[in-house]
Design a protein around this motif. Structure first.
Motif: not given
Lengths: 494, 63
Positions: A450-453, A460-465, A467-470
């Motif tokens: 959440n704190e990482y941009n 960015q797309a990988e992080v979004m994906q 996060k949803r998994k977590v």
């Protein structure tokens, strides 16, 4: 020992019976089981093995002379005798002080038997004669044995020499006496370890080994020896496939030692985790999980693929005949490699990384003590923090961002750098995609993400994906929480 | 060429793209068969496989 073998040995070692044998015709009643020629042919193997053994262990001058006079009429036997005594002679003078041998008796014997120059000449002639056997279209098994004997003595071998012998045994079904085969196989082991770039290789045969093989790193002040120990009783030409697989398996363990310090690969990290769990939890962990330990499954898969490729190259007929069997073996080994759970006792199973994280948090001294070398510590610190917690995913995504930047700045022709970058990206991807976490770590991961941009769009797309998994996993955990009861700080054994 | 170099490549796990393709396919099938396996692990190998397919396709085009 069979009763026949005992009887034959009596002829060789008991002077009274040997005298009877010399006067065979007068003592036919005593030797009623077969005629003199049959006796001699049965004695041949015994004589040859005993001469070789005695030349290495002890030296009974009178006894050998008597055998030479009575039995060694065959050219090959006298050559064997000659060659081994020539070798022995060299060894004797080089190690005069170390050996408990009556040198004067030996040198007198040699000077009586041969002029030294003619002896060297005969030695070379005999080697050449037997090495020429390879050019024959058809060999008897005896010719083959003689060729291998000459090769073993020769000490310098080429790949073609070994390939020829393996092909003869595997595809053409020739057999070797245990003694010649063992020497040949040891020489091959050292040869292939050298070819694989393993420093100071050694292959030893052990009569006390319980398993078929073992790898041992012998460290002394002078040098470090990579020793592959093979069970002597199993090293025979009828076990050639098992012997090759064992050799490859143990060689892979030698290579793993190196890989553990240098590579960015998930299977290497798993090996390190298993090794440390074994060190901390002791023998029981090793015994319960032996079939799934990453180091073992990696060596099993590798040795079986290697055996299959070896046969393809050096014994195509055997490969064709056994292809299905070999494929099934590799398939089974891959199944074992896929198992990522480990047991603490026979009832409970845990995910390897969850178990390792729990163990590490109870034994933080691992990261500081001399249990790890610098390379291993570096690999481990890619994944774990100094307080024992696993690194959060943002660390890997950040590292990936940096690597992608480096990749775009690297020339396409610089393949080595690109390969290293790719290796690291794959390693981080593998951790992100395959590591299982308990709920506590999942929460940490979520907060960190959440704190990482990220700047890079791809990341960015990988992080979004991710996060949803977590999030999904956290929801799942709320329905049924998995808790590990790990023993309190246990005493660390080295 | 020394045949033994082929074996060296294998023991150090330096596989060609085609060999990796076969390895990943095998691995995915085995994981699917095994059941009760972390779905993400299978996905990881599927991703690797896709990357390899793309790479091999591009290789094919440039021939």
């Amino acid at each position: 020992m069979t009763s026949e073998e005992i009887h034959l040995r009596q002829i060789l070692y008991n002077p009274i019976i040997r005298d009877k044998f010399i006067n065979f015709d007068e003592n036919k009643d005593y030797f009623c089981s077969c005629d003199k020629e049959e006796y001699i042919s049965k004695l041949e193997d015994l004589i040859i093995n005993d001469i070789k053994r005695m030349t290495i262990d002890t030296f009974d001058l009178d006894l050998i002379i008597s055998w030479y006079d009575i039995f060694l009429k065959d050219l090959y036997f006298s050559d064997v005798y000659l060659v081994f005594n020539s070798k022995f002679n060299n060894m004797l003078f080089a190690k005069e002080k170390e050996l408990d041998i009556d040198i004067s008796a030996y040198t007198t014997y040699l000077s009586n038997l041969f002029e030294s120059n003619s002896m060297i000449q005969k030695y070379n002639e005999c080697l050449e004669r037997y090495l020429d056997l390879r050019n024959l279209n058809y060999l008897t098994n005896e010719d083959f044995e003689r060729y291998v004997f000459a090769l073993n003595i020769n000490e310098v071998h080429t790949e073609e020499d070994f390939a020829y012998i393996f092909n003869m045994i595997l595809d053409k079904k020739y057999v070797l006496s245990d003694l010649e085969y063992q020497k040949f196989f040891q020489a091959f082991g050292v040869f292939i370890m050298n070819e694989f770039g393993i420093e100071n290789p050694k292959v030893s045969l052990s009569s006390v080994l319980k398993s078929v093989g073992r790898y041992k790193l012998e460290i002394s002040d002078e040098k470090t020896i990579n020793n592959v120990l093979l069970n002597k009783g199993r090293v025979k030409s009828s076990n050639i496939l098992e012997n090759l697989e064992t050799l490859f398996h143990e060689i892979k363990h030698a290579i793993q030692k190196k890989e553990l310090c240098e590579l960015y690969r998930l299977d290497v990290l798993k090996q390190l985790e298993d090794t440390l769990l074994k060190t901390v939890l002791g023998k029981e962990y090793y015994e319960i999980n032996y079939n799934y330990l990453s180091g073992e499954t990696d060596a099993i898969v590798c040795s079986q693929i290697l055996l299959s490729e070896f046969l393809k190259l050096y014994a195509p007929l055997t490969y064709r005949a056994r292809k299905e069997e070999l494929d099934a073996m590799i398939e089974n080994a891959l199944k074992l490699e896929n198992i990522n759970t480990r047991g603490l006792n026979y009832n409970n199973e845990y995910d390897l990384q969850t178990l390792f994280t729990s163990m590490l948090s109870n034994n933080l001294q691992i990261l500081n003590e001399d249990m790890l070398n610098d390379g291993q510590r570096n690999v481990l610190l890619q994944v774990y923090n100094l307080d024992g917690t696993p690194k959060t995913p943002d660390v890997y995504f950040k590292a990936k961002e940096e690597l992608l930047k480096q990749q775009s700045e690297t020339l396409l022709t610089d393949e080595e750098t690109l390969m290293k970058i790719k290796e690291k990206i794959n390693f981080y991807d593998a951790i992100l995609n395959t590591f299982e976490y308990n709920i506590e770590n999942l929460r940490r991961n979520y907060i960190a993400l959440n704190e990482y941009n990220p700047v890079n769009n791809e990341i960015q797309a990988e992080v979004m994906q991710y996060k949803r998994k977590v999030e999904r996993k956290l929801l799942k955990y709320n329905q049924g929480i998995q808790v590990i009861q790990f023993p309190e700080k246990s005493g660390v054994t080295k | 060429m020394k045949k033994i170099r082929e074996l060296k490549r294998i023991i150090y796990e330096e596989y060609t793209d085609e060999e990796l393709l076969e390895y990943y396919t095998r691995k995915i099938n085995l994981l699917k068969q095994a059941g009760n396996v972390n779905h993400d692990v299978i996905l990881h190998y599927v991703r690797e496989l896709n990357q390899l397919y793309q790479k091999l396709n591009e290789k094919e085009k440039t021939r």
